[in-house]
Design a protein around this motif. Structure first.
Motif, PDB file in Angstrom:
ATOM      1  N   ALA A   3       0.856  -1.187   0.000  1.00  0.00           N
ATOM      2  CA  ALA A   3       0.000   0.000   0.000  1.00  0.00           C
ATOM      3  C   ALA A   3       0.890   1.233   0.000  1.00  0.00           C
ATOM      4  CB  ALA A   3      -0.914   0.010   1.222  1.00  0.00           C
ATOM      5  N   VAL A   5       0.782   5.275   0.373  1.00  0.00           N
ATOM      6  CA  VAL A   5      -0.106   6.316   0.888  1.00  0.00           C
ATOM      7  C   VAL A   5       0.603   7.663   0.812  1.00  0.00           C
ATOM      8  CG1 VAL A   5      -1.393   7.111   2.896  1.00  0.00           C
ATOM      9  CG2 VAL A   5      -1.173   4.660   2.456  1.00  0.00           C
ATOM     10  N   ASP A   6      -0.116   8.663   0.270  1.00  0.00           N
ATOM     11  CA  ASP A   6       0.384  10.033   0.203  1.00  0.00           C
ATOM     12  C   ASP A   6      -0.733  10.931   0.711  1.00  0.00           C
ATOM     13  OD1 ASP A   6       1.705  12.379  -0.298  1.00  0.00           O
ATOM     14  OD2 ASP A   6       1.508  12.273  -2.470  1.00  0.00           O
ATOM     15  N   THR A   8      -4.034  11.672   2.029  1.00  0.00           N
ATOM     16  CA  THR A   8      -5.270  10.880   2.081  1.00  0.00           C
ATOM     17  C   THR A   8      -5.445  10.010   0.838  1.00  0.00           C
ATOM     18  OG1 THR A   8      -6.594  12.623   1.065  1.00  0.00           O
ATOM     19  CG2 THR A   8      -6.436  12.627   3.481  1.00  0.00           C
ATOM     20  N   LYS A   9      -4.527  10.089  -0.109  1.00  0.00           N
ATOM     21  CA  LYS A   9      -4.609   9.285  -1.330  1.00  0.00           C
ATOM     22  C   LYS A   9      -3.796   8.004  -1.162  1.00  0.00           C
ATOM     23  CE  LYS A   9      -6.705  12.620  -3.531  1.00  0.00           C
ATOM     24  NZ  LYS A   9      -8.057  12.796  -3.162  1.00  0.00           N
ATOM     25  N   ALA A  10      -4.283   6.900  -1.772  1.00  0.00           N
ATOM     26  CA  ALA A  10      -3.588   5.623  -1.657  1.00  0.00           C
ATOM     27  C   ALA A  10      -3.789   4.802  -2.921  1.00  0.00           C
ATOM     28  CB  ALA A  10      -4.100   4.848  -0.448  1.00  0.00           C
ATOM     29  N   ASP A  59      -9.230   7.763  -2.319  1.00  0.00           N
ATOM     30  CA  ASP A  59      -9.151   8.630  -1.150  1.00  0.00           C
ATOM     31  C   ASP A  59      -9.465   7.790   0.080  1.00  0.00           C
ATOM     32  OD1 ASP A  59      -9.764  10.517   0.948  1.00  0.00           O
ATOM     33  OD2 ASP A  59      -9.932  12.028  -0.612  1.00  0.00           O
ATOM     34  N   LEU A  60      -8.565   7.765   1.057  1.00  0.00           N
ATOM     35  CA  LEU A  60      -8.748   6.964   2.257  1.00  0.00           C
ATOM     36  C   LEU A  60     -10.001   7.344   3.028  1.00  0.00           C
ATOM     37  CD1 LEU A  60      -5.066   6.828   3.498  1.00  0.00           C
ATOM     38  CD2 LEU A  60      -6.389   4.953   2.517  1.00  0.00           C
TER      39      LEU A  60
END
Length: 68
Positions: A3, A5-6, A8-10, A59-60
């Motif tokens: 995974a 993650v940046d 809230t984007k994943a 978006d998480l």
């Protein structure tokens, strides 16, 4: 499963069969205890099946819907 993650984007990569070993020169960094270098080789389940799957960027906070 990997995974990335940046904020809230994943995005997630999933490979059902892999061979994973520790990488060379493993050192313990107290500031990064959750990190450990590894080397993985994706192994085919059979000749006709895909090696794995990759999700679209999502978006998480919204779940697995594609991000704008």
């Amino acid at each position: 499963m990997i995974a990335a993650v940046d904020g809230t984007k994943a995005v997630v990569w999933h490979y059902p069969k892999t061979s994973i070993i520790g990488a060379d020169s493993v050192t313990m960094d107290p500031a990064a205890l959750g990190e450990m270098p590894v080397k993985a080789s994706v192994v085919a389940l059979n000749q006709s099946a895909p090696l794995g799957t990759v999700t679209p960027v999502f978006d998480l906070e919204s779940g697995l819907r594609p991000a704008d």
